[in-house]
Design an enzyme around this catalytic site. Structure first.
Site, PDB file in Angstrom:
ATOM      1  CE  LYS A  47     113.576  73.097 -40.628  1.00 22.27           C
ATOM      2  NZ  LYS A  47     112.571  74.075 -40.296  1.00 22.27           N
ATOM      3  CE  LYS A  83     108.894  64.678 -45.710  1.00 21.82           C
ATOM      4  NZ  LYS A  83     107.457  64.991 -45.543  1.00 21.82           N
ATOM      5  CB  CYS A 116     124.138 117.149 -50.551  1.00 24.77           C
ATOM      6  SG  CYS A 116     124.546 116.011 -51.894  1.00 24.77           S
ATOM      7  CB  CYS A 169     123.489 117.049 -56.713  1.00 21.38           C
ATOM      8  SG  CYS A 169     124.013 115.773 -55.586  1.00 21.38           S
TER       9      CYS A 169
HETATM   10  S1  IVH Z   1     108.565  67.351 -43.340  1.00 21.43           S
HETATM   11  C1  IVH Z   1     108.513  66.323 -38.588  1.00 21.43           C
HETATM   12  N1  IVH Z   1     109.220  69.256 -44.939  1.00 21.43           N
HETATM   13  O1  IVH Z   1     109.799  72.283 -40.006  1.00 21.43           O
HETATM   14  C2  IVH Z   1     107.563  66.256 -39.680  1.00 21.43           C
HETATM   15  N2  IVH Z   1     108.776  69.829 -42.686  1.00 21.43           N
HETATM   16  O2  IVH Z   1     111.495  72.289 -37.744  1.00 21.43           O
HETATM   17  C3  IVH Z   1     108.200  66.187 -41.010  1.00 21.43           C
HETATM   18  N3  IVH Z   1     108.981  72.223 -42.220  1.00 21.43           N
HETATM   19  O3  IVH Z   1     107.339  71.005 -37.915  1.00 21.43           O
HETATM   20  C4  IVH Z   1     107.864  67.372 -41.752  1.00 21.43           C
HETATM   21  N4  IVH Z   1     109.529  72.815 -44.250  1.00 21.43           N
HETATM   22  O4  IVH Z   1     106.536  72.153 -40.006  1.00 21.43           O
HETATM   23  C5  IVH Z   1     108.883  68.946 -43.683  1.00 21.43           C
HETATM   24  N5  IVH Z   1     109.804  70.833 -46.502  1.00 21.43           N
HETATM   25  C6  IVH Z   1     109.466  70.522 -45.261  1.00 21.43           C
HETATM   26  C7  IVH Z   1     109.358  71.490 -44.243  1.00 21.43           C
HETATM   27  C8  IVH Z   1     109.016  71.111 -42.967  1.00 21.43           C
HETATM   28  C9  IVH Z   1     109.289  73.246 -43.026  1.00 21.43           C
HETATM   29  C10 IVH Z   1     108.666  72.399 -40.798  1.00 21.43           C
HETATM   30  C11 IVH Z   1     107.671  71.434 -40.248  1.00 21.43           C
HETATM   31  C12 IVH Z   1     108.267  70.967 -38.926  1.00 21.43           C
HETATM   32  C13 IVH Z   1     109.348  71.960 -38.718  1.00 21.43           C
HETATM   33  C14 IVH Z   1     110.456  71.386 -37.890  1.00 21.43           C
END
Ligand code: IVH
Length: 677
Positions: free
Chosen positions: A114, A273, A391, A413
C-alpha cells in the site's frame, strides 16, 4: 474533544454521535492543523468502530483532506467528477480478518504494497494522448492537475492504446526526500501533494514525483494480473505485485513489512485484491470501499512515550547534537529508547513556542518502519532542556552556529576524533581497523588524524594489544592499497556533513579537479540538479574548514577523476552516463560483452565485481523473479551489505536495463536492497 488520555480511548464504549465528533476532530487535527493527536492506526481504528456502529454515517465519506475542511479544497482549481468514484479501501490489522475476507471469493488475490502517497487518476483520449490528470479529492470529485502531471517524470504523455483511465498513487521517492527535503519537511506525502498543486507546473519537476499505477479502467481484463501486465506494457511503473493464496496471505504481509525499507516509496500496509474480475463484480462495493479489496495495515509504527532527558553527542564533524532519551516504547517490532533530535533548530521547532521540555509526552515513530523519530510533542513537560556550556568530552566552550551547537574542540576531543577516524577507514574501505584497534592507536597518539594512517609503520603497531607482526603487515598493505582513490570516495572520507555518496558523485561528474570543487561557491552548487541550499552550504563550508586536512592527505594520496575520454560518450545524454553497471547471471537478449559495449557507448563503466559505488546490478528477468522472492547469491548479499553501509546500488532486471538503454525514464520494478540508513 479534550486531549486523549495516555492510553487510547476505548472507542467501543462511545456512542455513534461521540464517535462522529471524534472522527471530525481528529481528521481536522491531521489534515488542517497538521498536528495529529492520535496515531494513524488509532485513527483508523476509530473510523472502523464508527463504521461498525453506523455504516451510513456521513462523516465516513468525509475522512481525508477534503472532509477536514471544505474550504481547504481550493476553490480556484478546476474540478472533475470521478466515474466510477475513487473509493477508499477497507482496512484490517490482523490475520483473522484477512482470512475471513479470503473466504468470500474463489482464487488467489493480487497483492501489492500500500503506497503512502497521493491517489491520482490519468485519462487518455482515443488517440492515446494524456487528456486529464486529477487527484482523488473527495473520491467523487478531484482537482485537475493535467499540466503538473506533464512534469512527473514517469507518466507517459501518450500510449499505444486509447480511451482508458489509469489510477494509481503519486509519491516522492524516499531517496529524493532523504537527499533533498528531509531537513525542511515533515514527510514526503505532504510534499507530493504540494508538488502537484504548483501554480507554475514546471516547478512540479523539481520535486521528482513518480507515479505508480495499480488500476486500469477501459480495456477488458479478466484478472488483476492482466491489468498489471497491460499497465506495464503501456509504459507505466507498477508497484511490486504477486498472486497470493489464502494460506500465504500472512507470510506475504510479513515479507513486505520486513522489506519495506528497500522500497522506493513509503508504504503503510499491504493491499489484497481478488484477482478474478468476475469475482470482483459478484462481490461489488459499498459507498466507501470495494468488497473485493482489503488493506492490511502495519500497526505499531507510532507510539506514545515520555521524554526523560536530552544528552549531547559529539559528531565526527564536531557538532554537538541533541539525543532524546525516552521511556522505552515498542515501535515496528523494536524497543526504542534513544532518538536523534537532529540539531538545535529542529529540536526547538518540536517544542513549539516554549521549546522542547523534559517530561513532555511525545509521539514517536519509525519512519517507513526504520529510523526512530520524535514526531511531535503531545503535551509539554515541566523542565526546559538546557544546552551544555561545554563539549561533554573535551570541555571546550560551546556556541551556537545557526542551527547547530558547535565548539572549537580541543585537539584531543576523543569522541570527535575517534568518529572521524572510524568514518575515514570505513569510507576508504581500509578494512581491519575496528573500534578497539583505533582506540589504541589514538590513545598512544600514533594515529590521531586521518593522514597519520599513511605514515604508520609495522613497528609502531607491534606494541599494541593483540597485534602480531602478521596483522600489522596486513594492515599496512591495506593502507597502501588505498593510496590511489577515486575522487568521489576521497570526498566522502572527509566526513563533511551532507557530502554523501550521491553528492560526491555529482561533484565529480560536474568538476574535473579537486581544486575546482574546493573553489565552488554555494550558489554554483545549488545550480546542480538535486543539490539544495542546505547541502550546498554545508559542503562548501566543510571543504573550506577541512582545507588543511585535505592538503595533508594529498601528500599521501593519489586522487583519481574519471578520465576525459569517458566524458564524451558515443551516445550522449543517456541515464547510464557515468554510471557503474555490473551484470550477473544469464541474460536472454544479449551477451555480457554486448551489454558492456552498450553501457560504455553511453558513457557508463562496467567494473568486474561488486564495488561500493556501483549503480546497477543487472540480471536476467528469470533471476529477477527469483530475487523478488528472496533468492540471494553472494553478489547479491554483497550488494545488500554495501547498501546497508550507505551505498545505493539498484538491482534491476534485463527489461529495465533495456529501458535504460532506450533512455526510458520510467524504470519499473527496480529493487534497491538493504536497510536504509
Ligand atoms: S488498489 C479502492 N493498491 O489507498 C481502490 N490502492 O486508502 C483500490 N492505495 O484510494 C485501489 N496503494 O489510492 C490499491 N497498492 C495499492 C495502493 C492503493 C495505495 C491507495 C488508493 C486508495 C487508498 C485507500
Amino acid at each position: 474533544m479534550s486531549k486523549p488520555a495516555a492510553t487510547p480511548p476505548d472507542w467501543e464504549r462511545y456512542s455513534a454521535d461521540e464517535l462522529e465528533e471524534a472522527v471530525r476532530y481528529h481528521n481536522r487535527k491531521y489534515w488542517i492543523d497538521n498536528a495529529p493527536e492520535i496515531s494513524d492506526p488509532e485513527f483508523d481504528r476509530l473510523v472502523e468502530v464508527l463504521r461498525d456502529k453506523d455504516p451510513e454515517n456521513a462523516v465516513l465519506h468525509a475522512v481525508g483532506p477534503a472532509g477536514a475542511d471544505a474550504e481547504s479544497f481550493d476553490s480556484e482549481t478546476e474540478k472533475i467528477a470521478h466515474d466510477p468514484p475513487m473509493l477508499s479501501l477497507n482496512k484490517c490489522y490482523e490475520e483473522q480478518t484477512l482470512l475471513d475476507w479470503y473466504d468470500k471469493f474463489e482464487g488467489p488475490a493480487l497483492v501489492t504494497p500500500k503506497i503512502d502517497g497521493v491517489a491520482a487518476t490519468l485519462r487518455y483520449d482515443t488517440h492515446g494522448e494524456l487528456q486529464v490528470a486529477a487527484t482523488r479529492g473527495t473520491g467523487d470529485v478531484g482537482e485537475v492537475m493535467t499540466e503538473q502531471a506533464r512534469y512527473v517524470g514517469n507518466i507517459p504523455q501518450s500510449i499505444d492504446d486509447g480511451d482508458l483511465e489509469v489510477r494509481g498513487e503519486a509519491v516522492m521517492p524516499v531517496a529524493v526526500f532523504r537527499e533533498r527535503f528531509k531537513h525542511e519537511y515533515a514527510n514526503p506525502r505532504n510534499l507530493t501533494a504540494g508538488a502537484l498543486k504548483q501554480k507554475d507546473p514546471k516547478k512540479t519537476a523539481n520535486y521528482e514525483i513518480r507515479f505508480f499505477a495499480f488500476d486500469l479502467l477501459g480495456p477488458r481484463c479478466d484478472t488483476e494480473s492482466d491489468k498489471m501486465r497491460r499497465l506495464d506494457e503501456l509504459g507505466f511503473a507498477v508497484p511490486e505485485y504477486e498472486l497470493v493464496e489464502r494460506d500465504e496471505g500472512q507470510t506475504y504481509y510479513d515479507e513486505v513489512s520486513e522489506n519495506r525499507a528497500t522500497l522506493k516509496y513509503e508504504t503503510d500496509g499491504v493491499v489484497y485484491k481478488a484477482d478474478d474480475v468476475a469475482e470482483q463484480q459478484r462481490m461489488g462495493h459499498t459507498a466507501h470501499h470495494p468488497r473485493y479489496a482489503l488493506a492490511y495495515k502495519f500497526a505499531g509504527d507510532t507510539g506514545e512515550s515520555v521524554l526523560h532527558d536530552v544528552v549531547w553527542s559529539v559528531s565526527r564533524t564536531g557538532a554537538i547534537n541533541p539525543v532524546g532519551i525516552v521511556e522505552p516504547v515498542q515501535l515496528s517490532g523494536a524497543m526504542v529508547s534513544r532518538v536523534s533530535l537532529h540539531n538545535l533548530a529542529i529540536m526547538e521547532q518540536l517544542g513549539g513556542d516554549q521549546g522542547l521540555t523534559l517530561g513532555a509526552r511525545v509521539l514517536m515513530s519509525r519512519r517507513g518502519g526504520v529510523i526512530p523519530n520524535l514526531e511531535e510533542v503531545i503535551e509539554p513537560g515541566d523542565r526546559p532542556v538546557e544546552f551544555p556550556q561545554q563539549c561533554p568530552d573535551c570541555g571546550a566552550k560551546t556556541r551556537r552556529d545557526n542551527d547547530v551547537l558547535v565548539a572549537d574542540h580541543l585537539e584531543d576531543c576523543r569522541s570527535a576524533r575517534l568518529r572521524q577516524l572510524r568514518h575515514f577507514v570505513s569510507e576508504m574501505e581500509i578494512k581491519g581497523f575496528g573500534p578497539k584497534l583505533l582506540e589504541q592507536l589514538y590513545e598512544t597518539e600514533i594515529v590521531t588524524s586521518p593522514p597519520d594512517f599513511f605514515t604508520l609503520t609495522v613497528e609502531e603497531m607491534l606494541p599494541l594489544e593483540r597485534v602480531g607482526r602478521k596483522l600489522a603487515e596486513k594492515q599496512i598493505r591495506r593502507i597502501d592499497n588505498a593510496r590511489t582513490v577515486s575522487a568521489a570516495r576521497f570526498l566522502r572520507a572527509l566526513g563533511i556533513d551532507e557530502l554523501s555518496h550521491h553528492v560526491s558523485n555529482i561533484l565529480v561528474d560536474e568538476y574535473s579537479s579537486l581544486d575546482a570543487i574546493r573553489s565552488a561557491n554555494p550558489e554554483e552548487l545549488v545550480e546542480l540538479h538535486t543539490i539544495g541550499e542546505i547541502i550546498a552550504e554545508s559542503v562548501t563550508t566543510g571543504l573550506e574548514e577541512n582545507g588543511e586536512l585535505i592538503d595533508e592527505l594529498l601528500h599521501h594520496l593519489d586522487v583519481e577523476f574519471p578520465e576525459d575520454g569517458d566524458e564524451e560518450p558515443e551516445i550522449p545524454g543517456s541515464p547510464l552516463a557515468d554510471r557503474a553497471v555490473l551484470f550477473t547471471g544469464r541474460m536472454e537478449s544479449m551477451s555480457r560483452t554486448q551489454a558492456k559495449e552498450e553501457v560504455e557507448k553511453r558513457g557508463g563503466r562496467c567494473p568486474s565485481s561488486v564495488v561500493r559505488d556501483l549503480d546497477y546490478l543487472v540480471m536476467g528477468d528469470a533471476d529477477m523473479e527469483k530475487f523478488k522472492t528472496g533468492w540471494r547469491t553472494n553478489k547479491l548479499k554483497k550488494v545488500e551489505r554495501y547498501n546497508n553501509d550507505g551505498s545505493q546500488i539498484e538491482v534491476i532486471g534485463e527489461s529495465d536495463f533495456h529501458s535504460l538503454l532506450d533512455d526510458d525514464d520510467s524504470l519499473q520494478g527496480t529493487l534497491p536492497i538493504g536497510d536504509e540508513k
